[in-house]
Design an enzyme around this catalytic site. Sequence first.
Site, PDB file in Angstrom:
ATOM      1  N   TYR A 108      26.022  26.697  -0.541  1.00 54.98           N
ATOM      2  CA  TYR A 108      24.973  26.664  -1.552  1.00 54.98           C
ATOM      3  C   TYR A 108      23.834  27.582  -1.140  1.00 54.98           C
ATOM      4  O   TYR A 108      23.676  27.909   0.043  1.00 54.98           O
ATOM      5  CB  TYR A 108      24.467  25.220  -1.745  1.00 54.98           C
ATOM      6  CG  TYR A 108      23.713  25.013  -3.027  1.00 54.98           C
ATOM      7  CD1 TYR A 108      24.339  25.164  -4.258  1.00 54.98           C
ATOM      8  CD2 TYR A 108      22.362  24.675  -3.023  1.00 54.98           C
ATOM      9  CE1 TYR A 108      23.653  24.986  -5.449  1.00 54.98           C
ATOM     10  CE2 TYR A 108      21.667  24.488  -4.204  1.00 54.98           C
ATOM     11  CZ  TYR A 108      22.319  24.638  -5.415  1.00 54.98           C
ATOM     12  OH  TYR A 108      21.625  24.469  -6.597  1.00 54.98           O
ATOM     13  N   VAL A 210      25.611  19.688 -17.423  1.00 57.07           N
ATOM     14  CA  VAL A 210      24.847  20.721 -18.125  1.00 57.07           C
ATOM     15  C   VAL A 210      25.412  20.914 -19.525  1.00 57.07           C
ATOM     16  O   VAL A 210      24.663  21.019 -20.503  1.00 57.07           O
ATOM     17  CB  VAL A 210      24.868  22.057 -17.351  1.00 57.07           C
ATOM     18  CG1 VAL A 210      24.252  23.178 -18.193  1.00 57.07           C
ATOM     19  CG2 VAL A 210      24.103  21.931 -16.039  1.00 57.07           C
ATOM     20  N   ARG A 230      38.776  22.509 -20.596  1.00 60.31           N
ATOM     21  CA  ARG A 230      40.163  22.608 -20.145  1.00 60.31           C
ATOM     22  C   ARG A 230      41.023  21.591 -20.882  1.00 60.31           C
ATOM     23  O   ARG A 230      40.570  20.468 -21.158  1.00 60.31           O
ATOM     24  CB  ARG A 230      40.250  22.355 -18.633  1.00 60.31           C
ATOM     25  CG  ARG A 230      39.675  23.472 -17.791  1.00 60.31           C
ATOM     26  CD  ARG A 230      39.770  23.151 -16.312  1.00 60.31           C
ATOM     27  NE  ARG A 230      38.916  22.026 -15.929  1.00 60.31           N
ATOM     28  CZ  ARG A 230      38.853  21.505 -14.713  1.00 60.31           C
ATOM     29  NH1 ARG A 230      39.636  21.990 -13.754  1.00 60.31           N
ATOM     30  NH2 ARG A 230      38.053  20.518 -14.444  1.00 60.31           N
ATOM     31  N   ASP A 231      42.250  21.980 -21.173  1.00 65.18           N
ATOM     32  CA  ASP A 231      43.174  21.048 -21.831  1.00 65.18           C
ATOM     33  C   ASP A 231      43.498  19.909 -20.879  1.00 65.18           C
ATOM     34  O   ASP A 231      43.487  20.066 -19.653  1.00 65.18           O
ATOM     35  CB  ASP A 231      44.463  21.774 -22.239  1.00 65.18           C
ATOM     36  CG  ASP A 231      45.227  21.006 -23.296  1.00 65.18           C
ATOM     37  OD1 ASP A 231      44.719  19.969 -23.775  1.00 65.18           O
ATOM     38  OD2 ASP A 231      46.352  21.433 -23.630  1.00 65.18           O
ATOM     39  N   LYS A 382      29.942  11.127 -14.507  1.00 61.30           N
ATOM     40  CA  LYS A 382      29.146  11.442 -13.309  1.00 61.30           C
ATOM     41  C   LYS A 382      28.960  10.191 -12.478  1.00 61.30           C
ATOM     42  O   LYS A 382      28.667   9.112 -12.978  1.00 61.30           O
ATOM     43  CB  LYS A 382      27.789  12.017 -13.720  1.00 61.30           C
ATOM     44  CG  LYS A 382      26.945  12.454 -12.535  1.00 61.30           C
ATOM     45  CD  LYS A 382      25.668  13.139 -12.979  1.00 61.30           C
ATOM     46  CE  LYS A 382      25.924  14.481 -13.579  1.00 61.30           C
ATOM     47  NZ  LYS A 382      26.464  15.472 -12.599  1.00 61.30           N
TER      48      LYS A 382
END
Length: 387
Positions: A108, A210, A230-231, A382
């Site tokens: 990061y 986000v 994404r599928d 989350k």
Amino acid sequence: MTYRGVRLLLTGESMWVSGSMSGARTPARLLRTVLPASGRHGPAASSYSASAEPSRVRALVYGHHGDPAKVVELKNLELAAVGGSDVRVKMLAAPINPSDINMIQGNYGLLPKLPAVGGNEGVGQVVAVGSNVTRLKPGDWVIPANAGLGTWRTEAVFSEEALIGVPSDIPLQSAATLGVNPCTAYRMLVDFEQLQPGDSVIQNASNSGVGQAVIQIAAALGLRTINVVRDRPDIQKLTDRLKSLGAEHVITEEELRRPEMKNIFKDVPQPRLALNCVGGKSSTELLRHLAPGGTMVTYGGMAKQPVVASVSLLIFKDLKLRGFWLSQWKKNHSSDQFKALILTLCDLIRQGQLTGPACAEVPLQDYQHALEASMKPFVSSKQILTM
């Protein structure tokens, strides 16, 4: 060690954090000086006896970088005394974000000195304040002013400048997840293109924290969103959830590449803004669908692949590639501007136009489960650590 205005001593380890950024170590006698036991709305603090028994708190600490499931440990800490400009905070809830995982892995843009307490985001309640504190009082809710504060703990003493007060009349989960994802979403929507109601935005990773915030804030601003995911086996369930938040179109990465994609633009104007959190082929496809002169903002790289831009798109469509990092935005703006951003988002929350992401609350002691769940693919929920 001095870091981000936090005072603590890690029991059985050599871990020091003082109340300033000067690098000076806090004397041992101060680290043994603690507040007497109090409730969640404890009295204001100014000075306490050095003979008081230390308060023990729990925190998730990592001493070196690596796999979060292996390097993060639940440890006991001793709180320092509350100095004149300090605030004692009882943490209420703190999420596990991708940036938290990246920080622990050592991948990061901002890395704290080790050992460190994990967590960059969360909400706490003020228990006591020092005699020089003017902006906060016991009972107030607070969030970190900057990344790296270390929110995965039950309690801590922070400097006043390290905290931002937030209203306590919003849902706890919204407050705990307020300081990173919604701020990122709002700034990207308003800072790069002068969009008007009716304009459209296209984004990938639309089910991320986000992404969910982008959908809701865009709807509040009168913007239309094309949302790429994404599928997965439960794609219809995810589509229904995102549409309930205000998404106009939800498509898979595979559908994004098909010729039929152009049919969407019979109803929706070509987007002038694309938000990329994936990179690789996904970002290339976003660029293909941008209107001439449009901008793609990259704020993440989940695919761990570079952004590949067609030369012809850059030349003949005059597309712009930009990046966004909230920590850099904060460096370039005042704390009052960040506070104003937070209050703007709180207004949206009160009006029912912005809700927290889908969450799973996990007790702090079950952190291993939460860390593992946060790194699994196709997880739209989350992980929120509760104290």
